[in-house]
Enzyme design. Sequence first.
Site, PDB file in Angstrom:
ATOM      1  N   ASN A  24       0.865  -1.183   0.000  1.00 53.30           N
ATOM      2  CA  ASN A  24       0.000   0.000   0.000  1.00 53.30           C
ATOM      3  C   ASN A  24       0.901   1.232   0.000  1.00 53.30           C
ATOM      4  O   ASN A  24       1.503   1.559   1.013  1.00 53.30           O
ATOM      5  CB  ASN A  24      -0.895  -0.034   1.251  1.00 53.30           C
ATOM      6  CG  ASN A  24      -1.726   1.229   1.392  1.00 53.30           C
ATOM      7  OD1 ASN A  24      -1.762   2.070   0.487  1.00 53.30           O
ATOM      8  ND2 ASN A  24      -2.389   1.368   2.533  1.00 53.30           N
ATOM      9  N   LYS A  26       0.080   4.281  -0.357  1.00 53.27           N
ATOM     10  CA  LYS A  26      -0.549   5.482   0.219  1.00 53.27           C
ATOM     11  C   LYS A  26      -0.273   6.696  -0.672  1.00 53.27           C
ATOM     12  O   LYS A  26      -0.330   6.582  -1.900  1.00 53.27           O
ATOM     13  CB  LYS A  26      -0.066   5.689   1.659  1.00 53.27           C
ATOM     14  CG  LYS A  26      -0.216   4.413   2.499  1.00 53.27           C
ATOM     15  CD  LYS A  26      -0.015   4.615   3.963  1.00 53.27           C
ATOM     16  CE  LYS A  26      -0.148   3.261   4.679  1.00 53.27           C
ATOM     17  NZ  LYS A  26      -0.111   3.359   6.118  1.00 53.27           N
ATOM     18  N   HIS A 110      -9.550   1.557   4.956  1.00 48.77           N
ATOM     19  CA  HIS A 110      -8.278   1.705   5.672  1.00 48.77           C
ATOM     20  C   HIS A 110      -8.466   2.679   6.830  1.00 48.77           C
ATOM     21  O   HIS A 110      -9.213   3.655   6.717  1.00 48.77           O
ATOM     22  CB  HIS A 110      -7.194   2.219   4.710  1.00 48.77           C
ATOM     23  CG  HIS A 110      -5.825   2.129   5.316  1.00 48.77           C
ATOM     24  ND1 HIS A 110      -5.370   3.055   6.219  1.00 48.77           N
ATOM     25  CD2 HIS A 110      -4.841   1.213   5.165  1.00 48.77           C
ATOM     26  CE1 HIS A 110      -4.149   2.707   6.599  1.00 48.77           C
ATOM     27  NE2 HIS A 110      -3.801   1.593   5.971  1.00 48.77           N
ATOM     28  N   GLU A 112      -6.781   5.010   7.910  1.00 48.29           N
ATOM     29  CA  GLU A 112      -6.499   6.422   7.612  1.00 48.29           C
ATOM     30  C   GLU A 112      -7.714   7.084   6.962  1.00 48.29           C
ATOM     31  O   GLU A 112      -7.984   8.262   7.201  1.00 48.29           O
ATOM     32  CB  GLU A 112      -5.252   6.522   6.726  1.00 48.29           C
ATOM     33  CG  GLU A 112      -3.982   6.229   7.528  1.00 48.29           C
ATOM     34  CD  GLU A 112      -2.856   5.577   6.747  1.00 48.29           C
ATOM     35  OE1 GLU A 112      -2.909   5.546   5.499  1.00 48.29           O
ATOM     36  OE2 GLU A 112      -1.919   5.069   7.401  1.00 48.29           O
ATOM     37  N   GLU A 182      -5.624  -4.629  10.757  1.00 48.48           N
ATOM     38  CA  GLU A 182      -4.551  -3.652  10.936  1.00 48.48           C
ATOM     39  C   GLU A 182      -4.749  -2.874  12.229  1.00 48.48           C
ATOM     40  O   GLU A 182      -5.493  -1.887  12.259  1.00 48.48           O
ATOM     41  CB  GLU A 182      -4.557  -2.654   9.773  1.00 48.48           C
ATOM     42  CG  GLU A 182      -4.307  -3.287   8.421  1.00 48.48           C
ATOM     43  CD  GLU A 182      -3.709  -2.272   7.446  1.00 48.48           C
ATOM     44  OE1 GLU A 182      -2.568  -2.491   7.024  1.00 48.48           O
ATOM     45  OE2 GLU A 182      -4.375  -1.265   7.152  1.00 48.48           O
ATOM     46  N   GLY A 188       2.616   2.167  10.724  1.00 44.65           N
ATOM     47  CA  GLY A 188       3.628   3.208  10.555  1.00 44.65           C
ATOM     48  C   GLY A 188       4.424   3.520  11.813  1.00 44.65           C
ATOM     49  O   GLY A 188       5.138   4.518  11.863  1.00 44.65           O
ATOM     50  N   SER A 227       3.312  -2.231  10.309  1.00 48.45           N
ATOM     51  CA  SER A 227       4.755  -2.388  10.512  1.00 48.45           C
ATOM     52  C   SER A 227       5.279  -3.778  10.133  1.00 48.45           C
ATOM     53  O   SER A 227       6.162  -4.321  10.798  1.00 48.45           O
ATOM     54  CB  SER A 227       5.143  -2.027  11.952  1.00 48.45           C
ATOM     55  OG  SER A 227       4.863  -0.660  12.195  1.00 48.45           O
ATOM     56  N   GLY A 249       5.026   1.134   4.669  1.00 43.02           N
ATOM     57  CA  GLY A 249       6.374   1.696   4.519  1.00 43.02           C
ATOM     58  C   GLY A 249       7.343   0.796   3.764  1.00 43.02           C
ATOM     59  O   GLY A 249       8.017   1.248   2.826  1.00 43.02           O
TER      60      GLY A 249
HETATM   61  P1  PGA Z   1       2.882   0.216   7.603  1.00 50.55           P
HETATM   62  O1  PGA Z   1       1.416   0.489   6.984  1.00 50.55           O
HETATM   63  O2  PGA Z   1       3.374  -1.066   7.023  1.00 50.55           O
HETATM   64  O3  PGA Z   1       3.706   1.403   7.168  1.00 50.55           O
HETATM   65  O4  PGA Z   1       2.710   0.129   9.082  1.00 50.55           O
HETATM   66  C1  PGA Z   1       0.502  -0.562   6.833  1.00 50.55           C
HETATM   67  C2  PGA Z   1      -0.791  -0.074   6.279  1.00 50.55           C
HETATM   68  O5  PGA Z   1      -1.247   1.024   6.632  1.00 50.55           O
HETATM   69  O6  PGA Z   1      -1.424  -0.778   5.451  1.00 50.55           O
END
Ligand code: PGA
Length: 267
Positions: A24, A26, A110, A112, A182, A188, A227, A249
């Site tokens: 992803n 983003k 998601h 976010e 998640e 993140g 993460s 990330g």
């Molecule tokens: P992350 O993000 O691997 O940077 O923690 C995961 C996600 O939001 O799908």
Amino acid sequence: MTGGARPPAPSPASDARRPLVVGNWKMQMPLLRAAATARAIVQALPPLPDREVAVAPPFAALLPVAQALDGSPVLLAAQDLFWEDEGAYTGEISGPMLREAGARYVIVGHSERRRYLGETDRMISLKAQAALRAALRPIVCVGERQDDRVASRHERIVGEMLLRSLEGIPEEATPDLVVGYEPIWAIGTGCAASADDASEMHAALRDRLRSRFGASAARVRILYGGSVSEQNIDDLMSRPDVDGALVGGASLRPQSFARIAAFKPHA
Ligand code: PGA
């Protein structure tokens, strides 16, 4: 509103919940870098016939990334879609448009988007239904906040969120349905859920799916996200109900993402 057209016939392995790793991206990279990153991922990946790998670029990069992935086994995913198929909805993008761009998967709900765009479980369930109508496989995301976990109410909160987010999804759609667990506190932060915690939650979510879909719950893939790294992926993928990963990330770095996609569960 039901499933509608299906994605192309899955290979036999998908009956056994073929593992799926989704990057992803983003809103994390300049558009001009997206196609090059996709090409670098294709180059870095070893042959992985037993699993699916996808990347989810921002809308404006879908077409160049689709071109970069053409002829490779890496699938295209989108980060969101709107719940109507067409009409006067300024700024939105539909399932049929994503299909036209070459997408096979689409992330919905998601955390976010729940947080910054005010998406509700109801909107997410409509989006998941819209994805299925367009023959896209929805990756429906759920997860708890840190305070929910501290207060030990995470299983209930996330289980209820999941059932509300899957409202209107018919049982026949289970082979095309993907759930993304998640935990918000892990996204993140560099602080992933332990394999034990993830595994416990995935089993609890599978139970919720069983309450809704009966035996067909066994066909739904449940991905872990938050993460995910080269260091923790093998542990996570060694757990029975962890069917893949959503990678933020680390998916921006082709070598890291390739290593994650090439996970090796412990014997
Ligand atoms: P992350 O993000 O691997 O940077 O923690 C995961 C996600 O939001 O799908």
